[in-house]
Scaffold this motif. Structure first.
Motif, short mmCIF file in Angstrom:
data_model
loop_
_atom_site.label_atom_id
_atom_site.label_comp_id
_atom_site.label_asym_id
_atom_site.label_seq_id
_atom_site.Cartn_x
_atom_site.Cartn_y
_atom_site.Cartn_z
N THR A 142 0.86 -1.19 0.00
CA THR A 142 0.00 0.00 0.00
C THR A 142 0.89 1.23 0.00
N ALA A 143 0.87 1.96 -1.10
CA ALA A 143 1.79 3.09 -1.23
C ALA A 143 1.47 4.18 -0.22
N SER A 144 0.20 4.31 0.16
CA SER A 144 -0.13 5.41 1.08
C SER A 144 0.44 5.13 2.47
N ARG A 145 0.51 3.86 2.87
CA ARG A 145 1.10 3.54 4.16
C ARG A 145 2.61 3.81 4.13
N LEU A 146 3.22 3.48 3.00
CA LEU A 146 4.64 3.72 2.83
C LEU A 146 4.94 5.21 2.89
N TYR A 147 4.07 6.00 2.26
CA TYR A 147 4.24 7.44 2.27
C TYR A 147 4.12 7.99 3.68
N GLN A 148 3.19 7.41 4.43
CA GLN A 148 3.01 7.81 5.83
C GLN A 148 4.29 7.58 6.62
N MET A 149 4.90 6.39 6.42
CA MET A 149 6.13 6.07 7.13
C MET A 149 7.25 7.02 6.73
N LEU A 150 7.33 7.32 5.43
CA LEU A 150 8.39 8.21 4.95
C LEU A 150 8.22 9.61 5.51
N GLN A 151 6.96 10.05 5.57
CA GLN A 151 6.73 11.40 6.08
C GLN A 151 7.13 11.51 7.53
N ALA B 109 7.15 3.52 -6.59
CA ALA B 109 6.18 3.67 -5.52
C ALA B 109 5.43 4.99 -5.66
N LEU B 110 6.08 6.00 -6.23
CA LEU B 110 5.41 7.29 -6.37
C LEU B 110 4.22 7.18 -7.32
N GLU B 111 4.41 6.46 -8.43
CA GLU B 111 3.31 6.28 -9.37
C GLU B 111 2.18 5.51 -8.71
N LEU B 112 2.54 4.50 -7.90
CA LEU B 112 1.51 3.72 -7.22
C LEU B 112 0.74 4.59 -6.25
N GLU B 116 -3.23 5.13 -6.22
CA GLU B 116 -4.06 4.81 -5.07
C GLU B 116 -4.90 5.99 -4.64
N GLN B 117 -4.30 7.20 -4.70
CA GLN B 117 -5.05 8.36 -4.26
C GLN B 117 -6.19 8.68 -5.20
N ALA B 118 -6.04 8.29 -6.47
CA ALA B 118 -7.11 8.56 -7.42
C ALA B 118 -8.19 7.50 -7.39
#
Lengths: 327, 397
Positions: A142-151, B109-112, B116-118
């Motif tokens: 899940t990229a959004s979870r990964l982004y959360q961790m990175l942030q 991962a950025l593209e993913l 996901e957000q869309a």
């Protein structure tokens, strides 16, 4: 077993090969292990020529012994240790992930294996600025979870987090052949750009290996073996550290303890094995604390245990009062 | 089972090559050094190739079809097919190494994250459940709902089959649904009730907001259209279920608007009459991988329902999801529905991005809903007097 072909070595001509094949000497192994006097009589070839060919073949195909001091020097210069971003996990792994080695993580469903994988990918990409290849075979990335961790780790720096995301390549491989082609591609890419500094791939995270192997277990196929061999080869030759996830499957009927899937033959593949367990007894108690224990390691005593907290924006040591922030 | 060999190509009509000394193809890159063991050929063929001493793909291609059929004793057509597969794999490798698009699903991962957000979610009409799931049932993931009999799993499935069709202007994904039923618990009249309530809800929103696209969407969003976009399949045993799932990709490529695949009762066909447990595990795992591929390639959500079984421990027994430990890894998101006295509760047990939590829900004649808080007693209105209004009591005559 390599088939004898013309041009494999000087002195091995097409006619020689045809004659040898007629006498059922088809591969290098057959040639080298056969009695050359016998062969020269049956095929009416010169004994000297056969001996010369055998010498060249042995030189080409046998392994060379290396001495321990050279190996040590090579290891010192080529191995890197990548910290995982979580000090207690690093302590378990003897300061981090070693390149050229495979580390395995096992656990029951819901124990947090994907979270640990994401956290390792995040810290290698952000902290060490290295490229990471994430092979996802369960659809759990899940990229959004990964982004959360990175942030959380990058301390509010937007560009750092998004450039870290760009360094993580995700390949979705849902079947064993796709995984094998993905690994082959990694090997080819690394062998081509041996010395280049752009895009150094140092870590491969595989989540999970057993999802692709399980449909084949018990059948008559040998892809599992090829995968084992492929992974080890890639780790050793390309200087990449591989972090893979296996799943725990069965309960040992005698002791009732969980034991790893893929059986004993797979247990020889990784050099380090970590078992992840939930602290709560059953699914009725919701908790984010997990315990990681060492099941196999070449460097640390087995049975070492540390605690992790996967609920925060990061995989960390649990703080005394579990905060309710995060998700 | 799904054979690793792709369907055989039509009869090869080009002239056969002369033999090993024929023109050799020159390929760049190391893709040619691919081991024979890693190519998707059948196990019998692979065993023969290993016995004959072939190790890399390059050797196979150099030998050519005639030489190959002679060496390992297969017919020329089989040799041609095998070489076609090898060439396809290796050219795919070369294209990927050179940086071409390739067929692997690979991206950064950025593209993913942007994807996901869309992406939308399929809402369940129970806001507490949507909250713990992070917005609703996620597309491209497998969600498993486990629970004891009668707790509401089929109700949720029917609700989702209706909710996936909600038009985008009302916050839905505007897709169609495939419902695979193994237990025979799908009741059309119940779906009619749920759909009618959903249409009514959307109509109320449209009236409140009075926007043009809402009115237009409402024209197509009616009871008949909802029912006609739920594709129902009835599978009576595990073979029919497996066949249906393996044939689903073809169905989905014809009906590209499908955004939800529900399998109501994945445990039922596998739990009774199955002697060989290792075969069962293998089949289930193959099924799981196939479902993940469907979810990913067609951007749809897959929802499965599972039964509960009792695990007898040393001192106590607990209810756990059926089908064993290995099945637990198949689903990406796992919800467990259970009772607490007379209140139904839903626990999020496994999720890649949300925390574990428990919420109450209820089932009304309109479908799956939140638990309504008890009516708050009317508190006294603002005690502060409006200075412009003065009490008239004394002055009224």
């Amino acid at each position: 077993m390599v088939v004898l072909r013309a041009g494999l070595c000087p002195g091995l001509t097409e006619e020689m090969i045809q004659v040898l094949r007629a006498n059922s000497v088809r591969t290098v192994v057959d040639f080298v292990s056969s009695d050359l006097e016998d062969v020269s009589q049956k095929c009416s070839l010169s004994y000297k020529a056969l001996v010369a060919v055998r010498r060249v073949l042995l030189a080409q195909f046998s392994a060379f012994p290396a001495n321990g001091a050279d190996l040590y020097e090579e290891l010192k210069s080529s191995t890197a240790i990548l910290p995982t971003g979580s000090p207690s996990l690093d302590q378990l792994l003897d300061s981090g992930l070693y390149t050229g080695e495979m580390t395995e993580l096992m656990g029951a469903p819901g124990s947090g294996k994907t979270q640990v994988c994401l956290s390792i990918a995040a810290s290698v990409s952000l902290g060490l600025k290295q490229h990471v290849l994430f092979l996802d075979s369960t659809g759990g990335f899940t990229a959004s979870r990964l982004y959360q961790m990175l942030q959380a780790q990058a301390e509010d720096e937007e560009e750092q987090a998004s450039s870290a995301l760009q360094r993580i390549q995700v390949a979705r491989v849902f079947d064993v052949y796709e995984m094998l082609s993905a690994l082959q591609e990694v090997r080819d890419r690394l062998s081509q750009q041996a010395v280049s500094c752009t895009g150094p791939l140092k870590t491969v995270v595989i989540d999970s290996v057993s999802a692709v192997i399980h449909p084949l277990l018990g059948g008559r196929q040998s892809e599992g073996e090829t995968l084992r061999w492929g992974l080890r080869l890639m780790a050793k030759c390309c200087g990449v550290s591989v972090w893979q996830v296996t799943n725990q499957v069965t309960r040992d009927s005698s002791t009732g303890l969980l034991k790893p899937a893929l059986g004993r033959s797979w247990s020889f593949v990784p050099s380090t094995r970590v078992l992840l367990e939930s602290k709560g007894a059953a699914w009725e108690e919701a908790t984010t604390r997990r315990s990681a224990s060492l099941a196999k390691s070449p460097r640390q005593p087995t049975g070492m245990q540390v605690e992790l907290d996967i609920g925060n924006s990061d995989v960390q040591e649990p703080s005394p009062a579990t905060p309710t922030e995060g998700l | 089972m799904r054979s690793p060999l792709p369907p055989p190509p039509p009869r090869f009509r080009a002239p056969l090559r002369a033999g090993p000394s024929a023109a050799r193809w020159r390929w760049g890159g190391g893709g040619m050094q691919r081991a024979v063991g890693s190519l998707p050929l059948g196990p019998a063929l692979r065993a023969r190739l290993a016995a004959a001493g072939f190790q890399t793909a390059q050797e196979l291609l150099d030998t050519g079809p005639c030489g190959l059929s002679r060496e390992i004793g297969i017919s020329k057509e089989e040799a041609l097919e095998a070489l076609q597969v090898v060439r396809q794999e290796c050219s795919g490798d070369a294209a990927r190494t050179a940086g071409g698009a390739g067929t692997t699903r690979k991206c950064t991962a950025l593209e993913l994250l942007e994807e996901e957000q869309a992406q939308g979610f399929i809402i369940t009409f129970c806001s507490a459940l949507d909250n713990i799931l992070g917005g609703g049932v996620q597309l491209t993931k497998i969600t498993e709902v486990c629970g004891a009999p009668g707790v509401g799993k089929t109700q949720l499935c029917m609700q989702l089959a209706v909710d996936v069709q909600i038009p985008e202007c009302f916050g839905g994904v505007c897709g169609e649904a495939v419902f695979i039923d193994t237990e025979g618990s799908f009741m059309v009249d119940r779906v009619v009730d749920i759909a009618a309530a959903c249409v009514q809800h959307c109509r109320l929103i449209a009236e409140a907001h009075q926007e043009e696209d809402h009115q237009k969407a409402l024209e197509t969003f009616s009871l008949e259209s909802i029912l006609s976009h739920i594709y129902y399949f009835r599978c009576r045993d595990y073979i029919e279920l497996l066949a249906q799932v393996y044939l689903l990709p073809d169905f989905l490529s014809e009906h590209s608007k499908v955004r939800l695949v529900v399998i109501d009762g994945i445990a039922f066909p596998f739990r009774h009459d199955f002697e060989d447990l290792s075969l069962r595990t293998r089949l289930l795992n193959g099924l799981a991988q196939q479902l993940i591929i469907i979810a990913n390639d067609h951007k749809s959500a897959v929802v499965l329902t599972n039964q509960m079984t009792t695990r007898i421990g040393q001192s106590q027994s607990t209810l756990v999801p059926a089908l064993g430990e290995s099945w637990g890894h198949a689903a990406t998101v796992r919800l467990i529905f259970h009772w607490d006295k007379s209140q139904r509760l839903a626990t999020l047990y496994k999720s890649p991005s949300q925390k574990e939590s428990t919420i109450p829900y209820t089932i009304t004649p309109h479908g799956f809903r939140d638990v309504q808080p008890p009516a708050v007693t009317q508190n006294t209105e603002s005690t502060e007097m409006n200075p412009r209004k003065r009490p008239r009591r004394e002055e009224e005559k």
